[in-house]
Write an enzyme that holds these catalytic residues in place. Structure first.
Site, short mmCIF file in Angstrom:
data_model
loop_
_atom_site.label_atom_id
_atom_site.label_comp_id
_atom_site.label_asym_id
_atom_site.label_seq_id
_atom_site.Cartn_x
_atom_site.Cartn_y
_atom_site.Cartn_z
N ASP A 60 15.45 53.04 57.36
CA ASP A 60 14.89 54.17 56.62
C ASP A 60 13.93 53.75 55.53
O ASP A 60 13.86 52.58 55.15
CB ASP A 60 16.02 55.04 56.04
CG ASP A 60 17.15 54.20 55.45
OD1 ASP A 60 16.93 53.02 55.16
OD2 ASP A 60 18.25 54.74 55.27
N ASP A 65 29.39 60.04 51.42
CA ASP A 65 29.58 61.29 52.16
C ASP A 65 29.56 61.04 53.68
O ASP A 65 29.46 61.98 54.46
CB ASP A 65 28.49 62.31 51.77
CG ASP A 65 27.07 61.79 52.06
OD1 ASP A 65 26.93 60.66 52.58
OD2 ASP A 65 26.11 62.52 51.75
N HIS A 106 27.22 59.35 55.29
CA HIS A 106 25.88 59.22 55.89
C HIS A 106 25.64 57.81 56.39
O HIS A 106 26.21 56.84 55.89
CB HIS A 106 24.77 59.71 54.94
CG HIS A 106 24.48 58.81 53.78
ND1 HIS A 106 24.32 59.27 52.50
CD2 HIS A 106 24.27 57.47 53.71
CE1 HIS A 106 24.04 58.27 51.70
NE2 HIS A 106 24.00 57.15 52.42
N GLU A 121 22.43 62.84 56.76
CA GLU A 121 23.38 63.46 55.84
C GLU A 121 24.32 64.39 56.61
O GLU A 121 24.04 64.76 57.75
CB GLU A 121 22.61 64.28 54.79
CG GLU A 121 21.60 63.46 53.99
CD GLU A 121 22.24 62.62 52.89
OE1 GLU A 121 23.48 62.49 52.86
OE2 GLU A 121 21.49 62.11 52.04
C1 F6R Z 1 20.39 51.99 53.62
C2 F6R Z 1 21.00 53.17 54.16
C3 F6R Z 1 22.17 53.86 53.55
C4 F6R Z 1 23.20 52.93 52.94
C5 F6R Z 1 24.36 53.71 52.32
C6 F6R Z 1 25.32 52.80 51.60
O1 F6R Z 1 19.27 51.58 54.40
O2 F6R Z 1 20.51 53.62 55.13
O3 F6R Z 1 22.78 54.66 54.53
O4 F6R Z 1 23.68 52.04 53.91
O5 F6R Z 1 23.87 54.65 51.43
O6 F6R Z 1 24.68 52.26 50.49
P1 F6R Z 1 25.36 51.14 49.58
O7 F6R Z 1 25.40 49.90 50.42
O8 F6R Z 1 24.43 50.99 48.41
O9 F6R Z 1 26.72 51.64 49.23
#
Ligand code: F6R
Length: 241
Positions: free
Chosen positions: A67, A136, A138, A143
Site C-alpha cells: 500500500d 481492527d 485490517h 478496513e
Molecule cells: C502496512 C500495512 C498495515 C500494517 C498494519 C499493522 O503496509 O499494510 O496493514 O501491517 O497496520 O501495522 P503495525 O505493524 O505498525 O502494527
C-alpha cells in the site's frame, strides 16, 4: 494454517527473516510482497545484516508493497516509499526497477490500481506475501467491511487507522484520508502468506481473525481460507491462539 509462537519481537523478526531468506535462496528471482508499519522493521534489519554477510542476495528479487498513502510524494518522509527506501531497499542490492509500490501521486485512482494489478500479474504473481495486522483486523488498508472481492483499490482510512498512524505525523489532520492498497483478493492470490504480530494489543484481534467467523468485518479472517498461511506471533499477541 501454521502457527509459530515465539518468545518476543527479536525472535519473531529472526524467524520471519529466516523464512524470507529461505524463499530467496530457493528461488532467487522470486516475487516478495512486503509490508510497512512497526512490526516488520526488525525483520528488515535482520535481512540487511545477512545481506551484509553475503548470506542473501536480492539482485534478482522483485517486490510489491501492499500500500501507499494517496497524495504523498516519494520523498515525503511519511510515505511508504520513503519508509521502504530507508528501512530496507537502500541497504540491500534489490534492483529498484523491480521494487514496486503504488504511486500515491497518481490522481487517477482507477488507472493506478489497474496498472498495479497488471504489474503483479505480469511478474507471475506473489510467491511470498509478508503481512502485519491492524488493531481492527485490517490487512494492507482493507478496513472492516471491505469486500473480499477487491483487487488493488483506493481505500478510505477509518478513524481507528488514522489514530493508530497519527504517531508518524505531526498532527492527526496531516494523516492522509485515502490510500491505494492491494485488495484481499490480490492478497489471497499470493502463493504463500506470512503474517507477523507482536504485543498484547494484537492478542484480541488475532483471536477474532483466526479463531472467529470469516467475515469482511474482520478483513484478516479470510486468510483462514488460504492454503498456505504461516503466523509468527510473540507470546503476548499469541496468548489466545
Ligand atoms: C502496512 C500495512 C498495515 C500494517 C498494519 C499493522 O503496509 O499494510 O496493514 O501491517 O497496520 O501495522 P503495525 O505493524 O505498525 O502494527
Amino acid at each position: 494454517m501454521r502457527i509459530i509462537k515465539v518468545k518476543d519481537y527479536e525472535e519473531m523478526s529472526r524467524k520471519t527473516a529466516n523464512i524470507i531468506s529461505a524463499q530467496v535462496i530457493l528461488k532467487p528471482d522470486c516475487v516478495l510482497g512486503l509490508a510497512t508499519g512497526s512490526t516488520p522493521i526488525g525483520t528488515y534489519k535482520q535481512l540487511i545484516e545477512w545481506y551484509q554477510k553475503n548470506d542473501i542476495d536480492f539482485c534478482e528479487v522483485t517486490t510489491f508493497n501492499l500500500d501507499e498513502y494517496v497524495g504523498l510524494s516519494f520523498d515525503s518522509n511519511q510515505s511508504y516509499h520513503y519508509y521502504m527506501n530507508k528501512m530496507f531497499f537502500s541497504q540491500i542490492n534489490v534492483d529498484m526497477k523491480n521494487a514496486h509500490i503504488p504511486d500515491g501521486m497518481n490522481t487517477n485512482a482507477a488507472e493506478e490500481c489497474r496498472r498495479y494489478d497488471e504489474k503483479i500479474r505480469s511478474c507471475g504473481g506473489i510467491d511470498l506475501q509478508l503481512l502485519g495486522i491492524g488493531l481492527d483486523g485490517h490487512i494492507g488498508f482493507n478496513e472492516p467491511g471491505t469486500s473480499f472481492e477487491l483487487g488493488t483499490h483506493c481505500a478510505t482510512l477509518t478513524e481507528s487507522t488514522i489514530r493508530a498512524n497519527e504517531r508518524f505525523f505531526e498532527k492527526a489532520e496531516n494523516v492522509p484520508k485515502y490510500a491505494y492498497t492491494m485488495g484481499m483478493k490480490s492478497i489471497m492470490q499470493a502463493k504463500k502468506i506470512l503474517l507477523i504480530a507482536n504485543g498484547e494489543n494484537k492478542a484480541q484481534i488475532l483471536r477474532e481473525a483466526f479463531l472467529g467467523q470469516i467475515t469482511p468485518q474482520v478483513p484478516a479472517s479470510i486468510l483462514q481460507l488460504h492454503s498456505d498461511v504461516t503466523l509468527i506471533v510473540d507470546e503476548a499477541s499469541g496468548k489466545f491462539l
